[in-house]
Motif scaffolding. Structure first.
Motif, PDB file in Angstrom:
ATOM      1  N   PHE A 254       1.423  -0.583  -3.955  1.00  0.00           N
ATOM      2  CA  PHE A 254       0.402  -0.424  -3.090  1.00  0.00           C
ATOM      3  C   PHE A 254      -0.874   0.550  -3.469  1.00  0.00           C
ATOM      4  O   PHE A 254      -0.520   1.639  -3.919  1.00  0.00           O
TER       5      PHE A 254
ATOM      6  N   CYS B 234      -2.535  -1.553   4.623  1.00  0.00           N
ATOM      7  CA  CYS B 234      -1.215  -1.693   4.861  1.00  0.00           C
ATOM      8  C   CYS B 234      -1.213  -2.177   6.420  1.00  0.00           C
ATOM      9  O   CYS B 234      -1.515  -1.456   7.381  1.00  0.00           O
TER      10      CYS B 234
ATOM     11  N   LEU C 192       5.155  -2.203   7.611  1.00  0.00           N
ATOM     12  CA  LEU C 192       6.099  -1.676   6.523  1.00  0.00           C
ATOM     13  C   LEU C 192       7.405  -2.119   6.851  1.00  0.00           C
ATOM     14  O   LEU C 192       7.657  -2.206   8.024  1.00  0.00           O
TER      15      LEU C 192
ATOM     16  N   THR D 192       1.729  -6.447   3.469  1.00  0.00           N
ATOM     17  CA  THR D 192       3.000  -5.973   3.988  1.00  0.00           C
ATOM     18  C   THR D 192       3.628  -5.171   2.886  1.00  0.00           C
ATOM     19  O   THR D 192       3.632  -5.516   1.570  1.00  0.00           O
ATOM     20  N   VAL D 193       4.165  -3.890   3.120  1.00  0.00           N
ATOM     21  CA  VAL D 193       4.322  -2.731   1.995  1.00  0.00           C
ATOM     22  C   VAL D 193       5.940  -2.476   2.496  1.00  0.00           C
ATOM     23  O   VAL D 193       6.316  -2.316   3.560  1.00  0.00           O
TER      24      VAL D 193
END
Length: 91
Positions: free
Chosen positions: A29, A36, A39, A76-77
């Motif tokens: 990231f 973002c 999570l 999406t992280v």
């Protein structure tokens, strides 16, 4: 008609030096390039890894090879497995 309009828009953006940039899943990231949106836990991925690209980001190519981010990619992280609370990220 819609496809023609999209092609025309892409042509105009390209003329202005604006283009989508790739965000490979598995990249770390980078807050300069990514926003973002969510999570998630992913036991096989290191925390802070992009696991999904929701929407492409765009950069403007400047003289001398520099790039300026027009819109960061929405991604999406993965989060740290010990931190299960959701965190709001402002873009």
């Amino acid at each position: 008609m819609l496809f023609r309009s999209v092609d025309m828009l892409e042509g105009l953006l390209h003329e202005q030096g604006i283009e989508a940039f790739p965000v490979p899943e598995g990249d770390p990231f980078d807050p300069e390039l990514h926003r973002c949106e969510e999570l998630v836990q992913a036991p096989r991925q290191a925390p802070g890894t992009v696991v999904q690209v929701i929407e492409a980001g765009y950069v403007r190519c400047l003289p001398g090879g520099c790039r300026s981010v027009v819109r960061p990619a929405r991604v999406t992280v993965t989060m740290d497995r010990t931190n299960e609370k959701r965190v709001k990220h402002d873009g």
